[in-house]
Design a protein around this motif. Structure first.
Motif, PDB file in Angstrom:
ATOM      1  N   ALA A   1     -74.637  23.662 -70.539  1.00 52.55           N
ATOM      2  CA  ALA A   1     -75.413  24.916 -70.866  1.00 52.55           C
ATOM      3  C   ALA A   1     -75.133  25.747 -71.890  1.00 52.55           C
ATOM      4  O   ALA A   1     -73.884  25.839 -72.112  1.00 52.55           O
ATOM      5  CB  ALA A   1     -75.720  25.686 -69.389  1.00 52.55           C
TER       6      ALA A   1
ATOM      7  N   ASP B   1     -65.162  25.738 -69.480  1.00 46.26           N
ATOM      8  CA  ASP B   1     -66.219  26.192 -68.437  1.00 46.26           C
ATOM      9  C   ASP B   1     -67.326  25.378 -68.258  1.00 46.26           C
ATOM     10  O   ASP B   1     -68.300  25.598 -67.454  1.00 46.26           O
ATOM     11  CB  ASP B   1     -66.649  27.685 -68.819  1.00 46.26           C
ATOM     12  CG  ASP B   1     -65.393  28.744 -68.462  1.00 46.26           C
ATOM     13  OD1 ASP B   1     -64.540  28.206 -67.686  1.00 46.26           O
ATOM     14  OD2 ASP B   1     -65.366  29.832 -68.925  1.00 46.26           O
TER      15      ASP B   1
ATOM     16  N   GLY C   1     -75.013  21.337 -64.603  1.00 46.37           N
ATOM     17  CA  GLY C   1     -74.905  22.336 -65.438  1.00 46.37           C
ATOM     18  C   GLY C   1     -73.738  22.386 -66.763  1.00 46.37           C
ATOM     19  O   GLY C   1     -73.925  23.407 -67.514  1.00 46.37           O
ATOM     20  N   VAL C   2     -73.199  21.301 -66.801  1.00 47.42           N
ATOM     21  CA  VAL C   2     -72.453  21.016 -68.134  1.00 47.42           C
ATOM     22  C   VAL C   2     -73.145  20.931 -69.170  1.00 47.42           C
ATOM     23  O   VAL C   2     -74.402  20.400 -68.959  1.00 47.42           O
ATOM     24  CB  VAL C   2     -71.523  19.995 -68.013  1.00 47.42           C
ATOM     25  CG1 VAL C   2     -70.939  19.513 -69.261  1.00 47.42           C
ATOM     26  CG2 VAL C   2     -70.361  20.164 -66.866  1.00 47.42           C
TER      27      VAL C   2
ATOM     28  N   GLU D   1     -79.202  29.426 -67.758  1.00 44.37           N
ATOM     29  CA  GLU D   1     -79.346  27.702 -67.991  1.00 44.37           C
ATOM     30  C   GLU D   1     -78.522  26.960 -67.205  1.00 44.37           C
ATOM     31  O   GLU D   1     -78.848  26.079 -66.690  1.00 44.37           O
ATOM     32  CB  GLU D   1     -79.198  27.374 -69.346  1.00 44.37           C
ATOM     33  CG  GLU D   1     -79.673  26.052 -69.887  1.00 44.37           C
ATOM     34  CD  GLU D   1     -79.530  25.542 -71.397  1.00 44.37           C
ATOM     35  OE1 GLU D   1     -80.350  24.631 -71.804  1.00 44.37           O
ATOM     36  OE2 GLU D   1     -78.730  26.317 -72.022  1.00 44.37           O
ATOM     37  N   CYS D   2     -77.182  27.311 -67.150  1.00 47.94           N
ATOM     38  CA  CYS D   2     -76.040  26.678 -66.209  1.00 47.94           C
ATOM     39  C   CYS D   2     -76.978  26.617 -64.934  1.00 47.94           C
ATOM     40  O   CYS D   2     -76.613  25.505 -64.062  1.00 47.94           O
ATOM     41  CB  CYS D   2     -74.800  27.391 -66.271  1.00 47.94           C
ATOM     42  SG  CYS D   2     -73.629  26.502 -65.329  1.00 47.94           S
TER      43      CYS D   2
ATOM     44  N   GLN E   1     -77.334  17.315 -71.053  1.00 50.06           N
ATOM     45  CA  GLN E   1     -77.233  17.950 -69.618  1.00 50.06           C
ATOM     46  C   GLN E   1     -77.693  17.079 -68.629  1.00 50.06           C
ATOM     47  O   GLN E   1     -77.322  17.228 -67.309  1.00 50.06           O
ATOM     48  CB  GLN E   1     -78.205  19.204 -69.725  1.00 50.06           C
ATOM     49  CG  GLN E   1     -77.594  20.303 -70.791  1.00 50.06           C
ATOM     50  CD  GLN E   1     -78.696  21.308 -71.207  1.00 50.06           C
ATOM     51  OE1 GLN E   1     -79.867  21.141 -70.919  1.00 50.06           O
ATOM     52  NE2 GLN E   1     -78.208  22.304 -71.878  1.00 50.06           N
TER      53      GLN E   1
ATOM     54  N   LEU F   1     -75.503  31.307 -68.855  1.00 50.26           N
ATOM     55  CA  LEU F   1     -75.399  31.436 -67.549  1.00 50.26           C
ATOM     56  C   LEU F   1     -76.860  30.976 -66.729  1.00 50.26           C
ATOM     57  O   LEU F   1     -76.834  30.182 -65.630  1.00 50.26           O
ATOM     58  CB  LEU F   1     -74.487  32.616 -66.779  1.00 50.26           C
ATOM     59  CG  LEU F   1     -74.731  32.549 -65.107  1.00 50.26           C
ATOM     60  CD1 LEU F   1     -73.770  31.744 -64.646  1.00 50.26           C
ATOM     61  CD2 LEU F   1     -74.184  33.950 -64.622  1.00 50.26           C
TER      62      LEU F   1
ATOM     63  N   THR G   1     -70.522  28.950 -61.463  1.00 45.09           N
ATOM     64  CA  THR G   1     -70.818  29.387 -62.731  1.00 45.09           C
ATOM     65  C   THR G   1     -70.046  28.852 -63.945  1.00 45.09           C
ATOM     66  O   THR G   1     -70.219  29.171 -64.961  1.00 45.09           O
ATOM     67  CB  THR G   1     -70.232  31.020 -62.554  1.00 45.09           C
ATOM     68  OG1 THR G   1     -68.925  30.899 -62.259  1.00 45.09           O
ATOM     69  CG2 THR G   1     -71.297  31.699 -61.696  1.00 45.09           C
ATOM     70  N   SER G   2     -68.804  28.045 -63.429  1.00 44.15           N
ATOM     71  CA  SER G   2     -68.031  27.445 -64.509  1.00 44.15           C
ATOM     72  C   SER G   2     -67.829  25.849 -64.066  1.00 44.15           C
ATOM     73  O   SER G   2     -66.821  25.354 -63.626  1.00 44.15           O
ATOM     74  CB  SER G   2     -66.820  28.041 -64.660  1.00 44.15           C
ATOM     75  OG  SER G   2     -66.962  29.381 -65.030  1.00 44.15           O
TER      76      SER G   2
ATOM     77  N   TYR H   1     -69.621  24.967 -71.079  1.00 45.90           N
ATOM     78  CA  TYR H   1     -70.510  25.630 -71.947  1.00 45.90           C
ATOM     79  C   TYR H   1     -70.615  25.201 -73.343  1.00 45.90           C
ATOM     80  O   TYR H   1     -69.439  25.040 -73.886  1.00 45.90           O
ATOM     81  CB  TYR H   1     -70.732  27.229 -71.620  1.00 45.90           C
ATOM     82  CG  TYR H   1     -70.997  27.674 -70.542  1.00 45.90           C
ATOM     83  CD1 TYR H   1     -72.413  28.102 -70.206  1.00 45.90           C
ATOM     84  CD2 TYR H   1     -70.152  27.824 -69.482  1.00 45.90           C
ATOM     85  CE1 TYR H   1     -72.791  28.705 -68.823  1.00 45.90           C
ATOM     86  CE2 TYR H   1     -70.521  28.476 -68.058  1.00 45.90           C
ATOM     87  CZ  TYR H   1     -71.653  28.843 -67.888  1.00 45.90           C
ATOM     88  OH  TYR H   1     -72.097  29.445 -66.851  1.00 45.90           O
TER      89      TYR H   1
ATOM     90  N   GLN I   1     -78.473  23.336 -62.325  1.00 47.46           N
ATOM     91  CA  GLN I   1     -77.755  23.147 -61.044  1.00 47.46           C
ATOM     92  C   GLN I   1     -78.872  23.019 -59.985  1.00 47.46           C
ATOM     93  O   GLN I   1     -78.807  22.148 -59.011  1.00 47.46           O
ATOM     94  CB  GLN I   1     -76.745  23.861 -60.561  1.00 47.46           C
ATOM     95  CG  GLN I   1     -75.420  23.772 -61.508  1.00 47.46           C
ATOM     96  CD  GLN I   1     -74.387  24.762 -61.002  1.00 47.46           C
ATOM     97  OE1 GLN I   1     -73.861  24.589 -60.170  1.00 47.46           O
ATOM     98  NE2 GLN I   1     -73.971  25.739 -61.999  1.00 47.46           N
TER      99      GLN I   1
END
Length: 518
Positions: free
Chosen positions: A229, A185, A226-227, A234-235, A219, A232, A297-298, A187, A239
């Motif tokens: 993070a 995902d 978002g990768v 922080e992700c 990051q 959620l 979100t992913s 994270y 972005q």
């Protein structure tokens, strides 16, 4: 202590699944793609089996088959072949299905095509080398060569980007360690303290500040945004920062506040509370949420997008206006037409031929005949099942999912005079192309209940009715589960509130509070 030996006679019965029965069940259960690969393997490994054009002389084909049948002995075929198209074999199979259902399932799973190729390659390399050295073409190697290569993993792609990041050597080394903890995902869910503990010895001692600095750089310099993070919030913020940098003219201020301060309330659809806390109008909050919908979100999934497997329908249902009925037919035209090679069949009758050669030819002729018989049996069984489905589910083809009728497999098995496990194998992993789309064949086999008028309705039809009720509701006042149950009762379908909740979950329909629109 005294030891005695003695001899005893014991009378008992044992049933064993002969190879031909196992092969017939395997062929029956295979979907189209797997069956195509199975036939290609047999063609590559069995010289006595060949393909022919549909226009070939049918009389010649039948004659070759008769010759092969006469030459194959009873002992080597292990089963008695009757004149009724091997019907006795399948009658015996039906009688044994219940006792051996689990054993046969395990047998099928163990010999499923993809896993078998992997296992034989891993543990049978010497056999592969022997076949290659002897000049023989190996079917397993052909299948592996024709298999699409697996795409690079998330870690591999991130590492490739990270190698070009403008960071110092220490940060680069620690970033490589962090990439090992990035999931599909995108994270880093492992606590950084644990990352420090698992850092290789040649990089120690490592402080938590160094790991945090490396994570921040990761990051910043890898994509998609978002990768790396840790959660959620922080992700999404990563972005937003990237989007703000790409297009400064677009205002992400309110969206950033929603994510940073009120993410939990947004996720639980508590929008009035959010609007009050921010001193904003509901329209402003809804506009910011629309901004949020553009975020992922992913993000890691963008690097390894799963390609859905190709579906080739095993059968087609079409409507004939002239006859006012639906008909079904198999898509077996995609499969090659198989027959026994005449030259090898004649070699088997040659009295001067070498005994070893004749034994080899006889074995391969038997295997080829078994495969052709199993394919024909598969065709007959599947077509019979399809005919029952088309007759029983006409309302579905006419009206749609809400008209799906209950059709238990036991009922079909009784109607066809076979064991229910045979029907289960016939429909396993098969797909049916209909005027309303492509559906798994198993979809048409379902239980159900009766309406107030005594009409039978399937569980899938009830789910379709439930979805229709939800789609038609007033989104500003969504229906509770009790209200949905009452709406279904008005349609003559009585189900409990907890059943409504269960079906809602299965259909991925949120609760009333989450469906409310302000």
């Amino acid at each position: 202590m005294r030891f005695d030996t003695s001899q005893q006679m014991k009378l008992g019965q044992q049933m064993k699944l002969a190879p031909r029965m196992i092969q017939s069940m395997e062929i029956l259960q295979m979907p189209m793609l797997a069956l195509q690969e199975r036939i290609e393997q047999e063609l590559a490994s069995n010289a006595t089996l060949e393909t022919f054009e549909p226009g070939a002389d049918r009389a010649e084909i039948d004659e070759i088959r008769k010759e092969s049948d006469r030459d194959a002995t009873e002992n080597e075929r292990e089963l008695k072949v009757d004149d009724d198209g091997n019907a006795s074999d399948f009658e015996r199979l039906d009688s044994m299905e219940e006792s051996y259902a689990e054993a046969v399932e395990n047998q099928y799973e163990a010999s499923a095509l993809p896993s078998r190729l992997r296992e034989e390659w891993d543990f049978g390399a010497s056999g592969v080398r022997a076949a290659r050295d002897s000049g023989e073409r190996d079917g397993k190697m052909d299948a592996m060569a024709n298999t699409a290569g697996r795409g690079a993993s998330v870690g591999d792609q991130l590492l490739e980007q990270w190698l070009f990041a403008p960071v110092d050597d220490r940060t680069r080394a620690l970033g490589k360690v962090l990439i090992e903890f990035v999931d599909d995902d995108g994270y880093v869910r492992t606590p950084l303290e644990q990352v420090v503990d698992q850092t290789p010895q040649d990089l120690k001692p490592v402080t938590i500040e160094e790991i945090e600095r490396a994570l921040y750089a990761l990051q910043l310099f890898v994509e998609p945004a978002g990768v790396g993070a840790r959660d959620l919030r922080e992700c999404l913020l990563l972005q937003v920062d990237a989007a703000d940098e790409d297009d400064p003219s677009e205002d992400w201020t309110l969206t950033r506040r929603l994510i940073d301060e009120h993410l939990d309330d947004v996720l639980h659809n508590r929008l009035p509370k959010v609007a009050e806390a921010l001193g904003m109008s509901m329209e402003q909050v809804k506009g910011a949420i629309e901004h949020m919908r553009r975020l992922r979100t992913s993000p890691g999934r963008e690097l390894v997008q799963d390609t859905p497997p190709a579906i080739i329908p095993d059968a087609v249902v079409e409507y004939h206006e002239d006859e006012d009925r639906y008909i079904s037919y198999l898509t077996d035209g995609l499969l090659p037409n198989l027959r026994i090679n005449r030259e090898y069949a004649e070699m088997l009758r040659d009295k001067d031929a070498d005994k070893t050669t004749k034994e080899f030819i006889k074995k391969n002729l038997t295997n080829a005949t078994w495969l052709i018989d199993a394919l024909q049996q598969r065709k007959r069984t599947l077509q019979r099942v399809l005919n029952v489905v088309v007759d029983a589910q006409r309302d579905f083809f006419d009206l749609g999912p809400q008209a799906l009728r209950p059709l238990p497999m036991t009922q079909v098995a009784d109607q066809l005079g076979v064991h229910v496990a045979t029907v289960s194998r016939a429909v396993a992993d098969k797909h049916l192309m209909t005027p309303r789309g492509v559906f798994p064949l198993r979809k048409f086999f379902t239980g159900g209940t009766q309406t107030d008028t005594g009409e039978e309705v399937s569980w899938d039809a009830i789910k379709a009715a439930l979805k229709e009720v939800v789609d038609a509701e007033d989104k500003s006042k969504p229906l509770s589960d009790d209200a949905i149950a009452k709406a279904l009762a008005d349609r003559g379908v009585e189900i409990a509130r907890r059943t409504v909740a269960k079906y809602r979950d299965q259909l991925s329909i949120p609760s009333a509070r989450m469906r409310k629109q302000y």
